[in-house]
Write a protein that holds these residues in place. Structure first.
Motif: not given
Length: 149
Positions: A81-82, A84-86, A88-89, A91, A123, A127
């Motif tokens: 989850g972390v 994925a959040a990174v 998304i941020i 992106s 992205t 990341t």
């Protein structure tokens, strides 16, 4: 694992090693001949197959190990989850603007550099920056946390 499974896996690994050695010898033998390109392609395809097998095995064992315990599954899902959040941020921070550098216009004309490719590259870069910053901060924190204990 049982000895039968271990024996089968050992045989499979030895066969894969032997095939790899044969493919490399064939490539070296065909250097500077018309068959060189086909041998390079054969070795590349074999390396893709080996990489795919390694990725499947690594992910498979990780998933198996993760679900063998509820606490490990919880921690693993939190880490995913972390991550994925990174992404998304990163992106959201990324731009689809084509960068201006030497050779960029040639890549645009060939169609290899598009706004989608630029956004994807941005992205990945963001990341990488975020994860590198997190790694640096965790090293600093682990070094300083010894003084607080």
């Amino acid at each position: 694992m049982s000895s039968k499974v271990t024996r089968i896996l050992t045989i499979i690994l030895w066969v894969m090693l032997a095939l790899s050695a044969i493919f490399i010898v064939l490539l070296v033998d065909k250097i500077d001949t018309p068959q060189q390109d086909s041998m390079i392609n054969l070795n590349l395809r074999w390396s893709y197959i080996l990489f795919g097998i390694a990725a499947i095995v690594a992910v498979g064992f990780s998933v198996f190990h993760m679900f063998s315990s509820g606490e490990k599954a919880k921690k693993s899902l939190m880490a995913i989850g972390v991550l994925a959040a990174v992404v998304i941020i990163a992106s959201l921070l990324a731009s689809s603007e084509i960068p201006n550098f030497y050779g960029a216009q040639t890549m645009v004309q060939k169609g290899t550099l598009t706004p989608e490719v630029a956004k994807f590259t941005d992205t990945l870069l963001y990341t990488t920056y975020i994860l590198f910053g997190g790694a640096v901060l965790s090293v600093i924190y682990s070094g300083l946390s010894r003084f607080w204990k």
